[in-house]
Every structure is written in structure tokens, then in C-alpha cells.
Design a protein around this motif. Structure first.
Motif, PDB file in Angstrom:
ATOM      1  N   UNK A 167      -9.937  -4.093  -2.016  1.00 14.45           N
ATOM      2  CA  UNK A 167     -10.566  -3.074  -1.143  1.00 14.45           C
ATOM      3  C   UNK A 167      -9.774  -1.774  -1.077  1.00 14.45           C
ATOM      4  N   UNK A 168      -9.670  -1.038  -2.180  1.00  7.01           N
ATOM      5  CA  UNK A 168     -10.244  -1.312  -3.497  1.00  7.01           C
ATOM      6  C   UNK A 168      -9.335  -2.231  -4.330  1.00  7.01           C
ATOM      7  N   UNK A 169      -9.916  -2.818  -5.362  1.00  2.00           N
ATOM      8  CA  UNK A 169      -9.155  -3.684  -6.264  1.00  2.00           C
ATOM      9  C   UNK A 169      -8.155  -2.827  -7.028  1.00  2.00           C
ATOM     10  N   UNK A 170      -6.866  -3.206  -6.941  1.00  8.21           N
ATOM     11  CA  UNK A 170      -5.834  -2.372  -7.547  1.00  8.21           C
ATOM     12  C   UNK A 170      -4.573  -3.204  -7.762  1.00  8.21           C
ATOM     13  N   UNK A 171      -3.737  -2.721  -8.669  1.00  8.01           N
ATOM     14  CA  UNK A 171      -2.413  -3.298  -8.868  1.00  8.01           C
ATOM     15  C   UNK A 171      -1.389  -2.242  -8.479  1.00  8.01           C
ATOM     16  N   UNK A 172      -0.519  -2.625  -7.564  1.00  7.13           N
ATOM     17  CA  UNK A 172       0.544  -1.734  -7.109  1.00  7.13           C
ATOM     18  C   UNK A 172       1.845  -2.175  -7.756  1.00  7.13           C
ATOM     19  N   UNK A 173       2.458  -1.262  -8.504  1.00  4.88           N
ATOM     20  CA  UNK A 173       3.682  -1.559  -9.244  1.00  4.88           C
ATOM     21  C   UNK A 173       4.855  -0.803  -8.630  1.00  4.88           C
ATOM     22  N   UNK A 174       5.896  -1.556  -8.264  1.00  7.28           N
ATOM     23  CA  UNK A 174       7.140  -0.950  -7.793  1.00  7.28           C
ATOM     24  C   UNK A 174       8.111  -0.888  -8.974  1.00  7.28           C
ATOM     25  N   UNK A 175       8.564   0.310  -9.305  1.00 10.35           N
ATOM     26  CA  UNK A 175       9.452   0.506 -10.444  1.00 10.35           C
ATOM     27  C   UNK A 175      10.910   0.272 -10.059  1.00 10.35           C
ATOM     28  N   UNK A 176      11.697  -0.111 -11.060  1.00  8.72           N
ATOM     29  CA  UNK A 176      13.146  -0.221 -10.846  1.00  8.72           C
ATOM     30  C   UNK A 176      13.724   1.173 -10.596  1.00  8.72           C
ATOM     31  N   UNK A 177      14.648   1.239  -9.690  1.00  6.32           N
ATOM     32  CA  UNK A 177      15.310   2.507  -9.410  1.00  6.32           C
ATOM     33  C   UNK A 177      16.557   2.645 -10.275  1.00  6.32           C
ATOM     34  N   UNK A 178      16.853   3.858 -10.656  1.00  2.00           N
ATOM     35  CA  UNK A 178      18.068   4.120 -11.415  1.00  2.00           C
ATOM     36  C   UNK A 178      17.963   3.883 -12.906  1.00  2.00           C
ATOM     37  N   UNK A 179      16.750   3.618 -13.415  1.00  2.09           N
ATOM     38  CA  UNK A 179      16.557   3.473 -14.860  1.00  2.09           C
ATOM     39  C   UNK A 179      16.533   4.881 -15.467  1.00  2.09           C
TER      40      UNK A 179
END
Length: 563
Positions: A110-122
């Protein structure tokens, strides 16, 4: 409501608890040294250094430099006490995926989604004349996706299930879907067309290898056309490896060389004399001699992940007639090919599936009699079918192949067998770029001899038999099949997907748009000074980079052995 798989909710790397399995893997790693590798595609030099060219080979060549959101969880490898071979060109079971640039991810509704948390410091390292060192952020992920999606070379429909991709903060990317799509993680996370690029590289000229730069464990330092790619260690690389409970900074080897060697005997000599540390695809015919002359080599045997066939253009006479296509299949003595050409080192598969695809694969022995008939050698029935179709005296047709195809001698063997039922093959040998272009522009001859990666169970049928698909040299089209493919690709329940794909595989085999040919066994060979390695080939869409970055060289052993 969509049932969200557990791994997508958690999205966390399972860790490396199994990495201590085996004494060779548990030794103290030694940094430094050099690795020389003839990869699976040692005969195919780089096609492009720009991933937006939708170059299938980019990950194979540049997977040490450019990373993706996800990759294989190599702690699940058999050599580390797990269950995964990591051989397939584009198949990662859902329980064998880890975050690479992604630290965690979750699917939301609602809505359909993928939430991506990125690595920090790359970090993107400094590349003189191209970019200063800087952190990789969500903006780079959005930029990379948008560039793939707007490329004129984009595969049609590849991202149709995505409405938008947004950076909601510096380290969060949200992919919003318009419908559930079962390949979402493969298509933008760990597959072929999802390397994360820096805008500065594109502005400098992404097609020029000298400008290549990414967040990966190595930097491309040299390219000698037709000979080698050379990579040097990225000393600012972010990732690590845990061995026997202790954590070590990656990568281990100082330099890695990918060697391109078209001549088989030259490649085998390089392996035998230690000029190659690893040869990823050794033909079965060379194994006995190598075991005799280089007994210290270590080995892994695997069934080819390629489907080998002659595609028959169903939009061209006489191949618009299913009787003709079935007749040509019956005229081929596959048992003889397995026995004489492969020395018994091959299998006849229920193509386009592979036995590694548990739940999706169905052996020919379980198929209906009408499909078994297609695979049975019966030249008399073949002649009867040809006569019924209006070709009592046979016909001739052109078959295109490429000079780098290692099975062209088998094609000549097939030609000899077809000649016995009055069908003549006119074999045209092309250099690989021209050969590939003929298919991608749909200008290929009525016959097209190829070995192509099966990829993964939900992709294999679609890419090879879906209407208008790039890798569909038979120009096969079937509206009912297309509808089933669409249903399967939007089905969240794996058991239902498996059933649909087994049904579709049967339908395609029945209608025979290809002359189906055996799949050989190959071997991977490496010297014992190559450590933290068990013959794995891919950690994502044709991407060996994460595997190679974790290999270390026992330099003292190598010297003691006289190399």
C-alpha cells in the motif's frame, strides 16, 4: 494480500557461520600474490565496458569492479559446509542471497514496494581524470537504474513492473511496483543488468575501459584486447571475510588477471604449467591427461548450465510446420552424440530447465510419450513426417554458428545425421559480434546453432520462447504461452510457479522449435595453492567477482611446488 517471503522481510546476510568447514578453508589467509584465471568464457573477449549497452557479459568481466545491491551468500557454498554449488549463470535460491551494497531490505504494501537500506561508508575510490573518492549513495542507485531503463538497448519489458525508483534519503532507495513480479530481486538486485555506476564514470566515457571505476574489491588497471584484463586491489574496499571465527579485510590477492585464450590446447598448457591458477571450464576430453601430468590439480565436475540446440525459425518455411521440426529432432541420434562426441560425458535434459532447479525441473523419463518420441532416434518416422509435410526429398537450409563455439564439430555430426533423411545443412561460421547481432536484430538464418545460458527457472522459458524476446532465435510465438508466462511471473506462490513452468516446458518440447542437443559435463581445475575456493563459478548473474575476491594464494606452497 501478497504473502511476502521471509527473506525479503528480513533482508539480512545470514553471516559466515559455515566458513570454517574444511581444513583448507580454515587456514590463516595470506594477503598478496597474483591470480591468473581462465573464466568460463575464456574465448569471448569483453563486448562492452558500459553496462547500459545491456551487455550480458559485463558482470563476467567487470564484477570485480562494479557491485550490485545483492549477491550470493557464499557462506552457503558446498565448499564451506553449505548446500549450494553456485554454478548457475543466473540462479540464486532465495535462501542463498545476501546484501552487497544493500545492508537490509523489506517488501511493503500500500503501495507495493521494496525499501532498500544501503551500507554506509561504501566508497568509490579516486580515479585520476575521472572522479575524486566519494561515498556511494542512494542517488547512485537511482541514477544507475534510470540509465538502464532509458537505454536504447534496453530489453523490452524488463522493468515494466516498476512505477518509480526514488532516493528517500542518502542511504535509502525505494522501488515502487505496479504489480507483484517474482523476478524483482534478480532484475534489479543481483542479475545481469544492475551494476551500480557513478555518474562521473559515465560523463568521462563509460565505454572506455580506462575510465572504469566502482565500489568493488578491485580496480581495472589494464586491458590487452584479445589477451587479458588485469585488476589491482582496491585498498579502500569495504567488505570482509570471516574464516574460523576471525574476520579478514578483503580482497586477498594483490592482482587478478582474467585471461582470454581461444585455443584450447594453449589454455590447457597454461593450466598444466601453472601459468593459470584456475581454469573454470575444462573439457571432459582433457581431464584424464591433466590428472596424469598434473596430479596435484583439484577438481569440481558440473553439468553445463547452457542449453545447446539448433533454433529453427518458425516464421520461415519449412519450419512453420511442426511436423518438419519434430522430424528433424527424430533424425538426430543423440545417444551416438553422447557416446562418440562427448565420450559419455553428457546428459539429455528436459530443456530449458536444469536439474539444479529443484521443483521446476522434470526429467525426460517423466514426460509424456509424445515428447519422448521427439527425443527418440527414428529416421524412418522422420522421413514419413517430412513426406506428409510436402518434403519427400528433403530440403536444405542455412545454419549460422560462431567461430568461438566449442561444439562446431558436433554441428557437423548433426549435419551428417540429417543428410540421411535428405536434409542438408549449409553451415555459415561468423565472428561472435556478427553472430550475436544476427540474433538480436532478428536477421538470423532459418537455423541458428547456439549454446545459451539457462539463466534461472522463471527466466529460461520466457527469454527463449516468449514473443519478441531478444534471445528467441526461433522467433517462436504463442499467445497462450505468453499468457501463462505473464501469470507465472506475477504469482507469489513458488509451488504454483513451479507447476506452471513444468506445464510450459512440456508444451515447448512438444512443439519443438529447436533441435534439442545434449548438455556436456565440464570440470573446473585449480592448483592447491588456491585457497578459500571450491570450484564456485557465479555469485549472481554471470558474476564471479565476489568469489575471486575471497580467494587467497598460498605463496609459500606455490614456490615450494616449483611455480
Amino acid at each position: 494480500m501478497i504473502r511476502i517471503p521471509t527473506w525479503t522481510r528480513l533482508g539480512l546476510w545470514a553471516g559466515a557461520a559455515a566458513l570454517a568447514a574444511g581444513s583448507a578453508l580454515a587456514q590463516e589467509p595470506q594477503p598478496g600474490g597474483s591470480l591468473s584465471i581462465a573464466t568460463v568464457y575464456r574465448t569471448v573477449t569483453p563486448l562492452s565496458f558500459d553496462p547500459a549497452d545491456w551487455n550480458w557479459k559485463f558482470n563476467q568481466d567487470m564484477g570485480l569492479v562494479n557491485e550490485a545491491l545483492f549477491a550470493a551468500d557464499l557462506s552457503k557454498a558446498r565448499s564451506r559446509g553449505g548446500k549450494q554449488p553456485f554454478i548457475s549463470d543466473g540462479y540464486l535460491p532465495s535462501n542463498a542471497i545476501r546484501g552487497e551494497l544493500a545492508e537490509s531490505w523489506q517488501m511493503l504494501e500500500n503501495p507495493l514496494r521494496v525499501e532498500v537500506k544501503l551500507r554506509k561508508g561504501v566508497m568509490f575510490p579516486e580515479k585520476k581524470g575521472v572522479m575524486a573518492a566519494r561515498e556511494m549513495t542512494a542517488a547512485d542507485v537511482v541514477y544507475s537504474y534510470d540509465r538502464y531503463n532509458t537505454s536504447p538497448k534496453k530489453q523490452a519489458g524488463y522493468y515494466d513492473y516498476i512505477d518509480k525508483v526514488e532516493a528517500t534519503d542518502k542511504h535509502t532507495v525505494v522501488f515502487t511496483f505496479n504489480k507483484y513480479f517474482t523476478e524483482w530481486d534478480y532484475r534489479f538486485g543481483w542479475g545481469y543488468y544492475n551494476a551500480i555506476m557513478a555518474k562521473e564514470v559515465v560523463e568521462a566515457g563509460a565505454s572506455n575501459w580506462r575510465n572504469a571505476n566502482g565500489t568493488g574489491p578491485y580496480m581495472l588497471s589494464n586491458y590487452v584486447q584479445g589477451n587479458s584484463l588485469t585488476f589491482k586491489k582496491n585498498k579502500d574496499y569495504w567488505d570482509s571475510e570471516t574464516i574460523a571465527g576471525k574476520t579478514y579485510k578483503l580482497p586477498f590477492a594483490e592482482t587478478i588477471n582474467y585471461r582470454f585464450i581461444k585455443d584450447e590446447s594453449t589454455a590447457l598448457t597454461a593450466l598444466r604449467t601453472g601459468k593459470l591458477d584456475i581454469m573454470e571450464a575444462v573439457p571432459w576430453s582433457a581431464v584424464d591427461e591433466l590428472k596424469k601430468n598434473a596430479p596435484q590439480l583439484k577438481w569440481n565436475r558440473w553439468l553445463s548450465t547452457l542449453g545447446t540446440f539448433i533454433a529453427l525459425r518458425v516464421d520461415t518455411k519449412p519450419f512453420d510446420d511442426v511436423r518438419v521440426r519434430r522430424a528433424l529432432n527424430m533424425a538426430v541420434d543423440r545417444d551416438q552424440i553422447i557416446k562418440t562426441y562427448y565420450g559419455g560425458n553428457a546428459e539429455l535434459l528436459g530443456y530449458p530447465m536444469h536439474p539444479d532447479y529443484t521443483g521446476y525441473y522434470e526429467p525426460l523419463s517423466a514426460m509424456p510419450a509424445s515428447i519422448k518420441e521427439v527425443f527418440s532416434y527414428n529416421p524412418e518416422q522422420a522421413k514419413k513426417l517430412l513426406a506428409e509435410a510436402g518434403y519427400p526429398n528433403g530440403f536444405s537450409f542455412k545454419v549460422q554458428t560462431t567461430s568461438i563455439h566449442t561444439a562446431n564439430e558436433m554441428l557437423s555430426m548433426v549435419a551428417s545425421q540429417l543428410a540421411k533423411v535428405g536434409v542438408k545443412l549449409e553451415i555459415e561460421v561468423l565472428e561472435y559480434p556478427a553472430y550475436l547481432s544476427a540474433m538480436t536484430t532478428k536477421k538470423n538464418a532459418p537455423g541458428y546453432f547456439m549454446s545459451v545460458g539457462l539463466t534461472n527457472p522463471t527466466t529460461s522459458v520466457r527469454k527463449t520462447f516468449g514473443t519478441g524476446q531478444t534471445w528467441n532465435p526461433s522467433q517462436y510465438t504463442d499467445k497462450a504461452l505468453d499468457a501463462k508466462l505473464a501469470t507465472m511471473l506475477h504469482e507469489p506462490e513458488e509451488a504454483k510457479r513451479q507447476q506452471l513452468l513444468r506445464e510450459m516446458t512440456r508444451e515447448v518440447l512438444e512443439k519443438s522449435p529447436h533441435i534439442w542437443l545434449p548438455s556436456p559435463y565440464f570440470y573446473t581445475a585449480w592448483w592447491p595453492w588456491v585457497k578459500n575456493y571450491g570450484g564456485e563459478l557465479r555469485a549472481g548473474g554471470d558474476r564471479p567477482g565476489p568469489i575471486h575476491a575471497r580467494i587467497w594464494v598460498d605463496q609459500a606452497m606455490k614456490k615450494k611446488m616449483g611455480f
